[in-house]
Structures are given as structure tokens and as C-alpha cells.
Design a protein around this motif. Structure first.
Motif, PDB file in Angstrom:
ATOM      1  N   ILE A 109       0.959  -1.205  -0.022  1.00 39.09           N
ATOM      2  CA  ILE A 109      -0.129   0.008  -0.014  1.00 39.09           C
ATOM      3  C   ILE A 109       0.915   1.175   0.133  1.00 39.09           C
ATOM      4  N   TRP A 141      -3.933   6.703  -1.881  1.00 36.52           N
ATOM      5  CA  TRP A 141      -3.253   5.503  -1.812  1.00 36.52           C
ATOM      6  C   TRP A 141      -3.492   4.554  -2.988  1.00 36.52           C
ATOM      7  N   LEU A 200      -2.908   0.165  -4.106  1.00 39.72           N
ATOM      8  CA  LEU A 200      -2.899  -1.143  -3.815  1.00 39.72           C
ATOM      9  C   LEU A 200      -1.818  -1.813  -5.062  1.00 39.72           C
ATOM     10  N   TYR A 246      -7.255   5.046  -3.070  1.00 36.98           N
ATOM     11  CA  TYR A 246      -8.165   5.008  -1.804  1.00 36.98           C
ATOM     12  C   TYR A 246      -7.577   6.478  -0.981  1.00 36.98           C
ATOM     13  N   CYS A 282      -5.360   4.736   3.600  1.00 43.21           N
ATOM     14  CA  CYS A 282      -4.609   3.158   3.451  1.00 43.21           C
ATOM     15  C   CYS A 282      -5.605   2.298   4.179  1.00 43.21           C
ATOM     16  N   ALA A 303      -7.557   0.647   1.378  1.00 46.71           N
ATOM     17  CA  ALA A 303      -6.648  -0.314   0.539  1.00 46.71           C
ATOM     18  C   ALA A 303      -6.317  -1.780   1.340  1.00 46.71           C
ATOM     19  N   LEU A 304      -6.274  -1.382   2.533  1.00 45.92           N
ATOM     20  CA  LEU A 304      -5.955  -2.638   3.320  1.00 45.92           C
ATOM     21  C   LEU A 304      -7.164  -3.681   3.426  1.00 45.92           C
ATOM     22  N   CYS A 312      -4.523   0.022   9.667  1.00 45.20           N
ATOM     23  CA  CYS A 312      -3.740   1.136   9.066  1.00 45.20           C
ATOM     24  C   CYS A 312      -4.024   2.457   9.938  1.00 45.20           C
TER      25      CYS A 312
END
Length: 85
Positions: free
Chosen positions: A21, A30, A32, A55, A58, A61-62, A80
Motif C-alpha cells: 500500500i 493511496w 494497492l 483510496y 490506506c 486499501a488494506l 492502518c
């Protein structure tokens, strides 16, 4: 090569080396990214479109990383803390 979440699950089980990320090129969001064992890197895209998915946080994205099967010990969506400011 870029790919959407419907395709990336197969790539995860095929053996990539890391999910990353990272800040987008404009540093306003962000992305991925997946780094494969052969050195190739792919960014997640929007479903059935060639545009790289970005995103605002983050954590989002996670969440997608966990949804496609990235499974590191202790990894969970919402873990995150970093935010672009």
C-alpha cells in the motif's frame, strides 16, 4: 499489467511476493500494488476498467487486500493508522 479485484484473487494464490500500500503518484491518495516474485508490479484497478483504483485512506486499501486473500499474521482491515494530510 493492472487488474481488478475479481482477477487478483487468483494471482494471490499463484504466488506474489508482497502486497504494497503506497501513496499514488500524485501523493493525494493511496494505491494497492502487488510485487510478484519475478519482479513485476501490478496495481489494483476498478472492476472491468483499466483505471488504477485509488483510496483516500490506506485502511480502505488494506480492506481490499484482505478481501482478495492477502493473509499475513496479524493483518486485518482497519489496522492502518497513516493518513495523507
Amino acid at each position: 499489467m493492472v487488474f481488478d479485484r475479481t482477477v487478483v484473487s487468483a494471482h494471490v494464490s499463484a504466488g506474489f511476493s508482497a502486497a504494497i500500500i503506497r501513496p499514488a503518484d500524485d501523493h493525494e491518495a493511496w494505491v494497492l500494488e502487488f510485487a510478484h516474485l519475478g519482479g513485476d508490479k501490478d496495481c489494483l484497478t476498478y472492476a472491468r476498467r483499466p483505471h488504477i483504483k485509488t483510496y483516500k485512506h490506506c485502511d480502505a486499501a488494506l480492506t481490499d487486500a484482505v478481501a482478495v486473500g492477502v493473509n499475513y499474521p496479524g493483518l486485518k482491515a482497519g489496522a492502518c493508522e497513516s493518513r495523507l494530510g
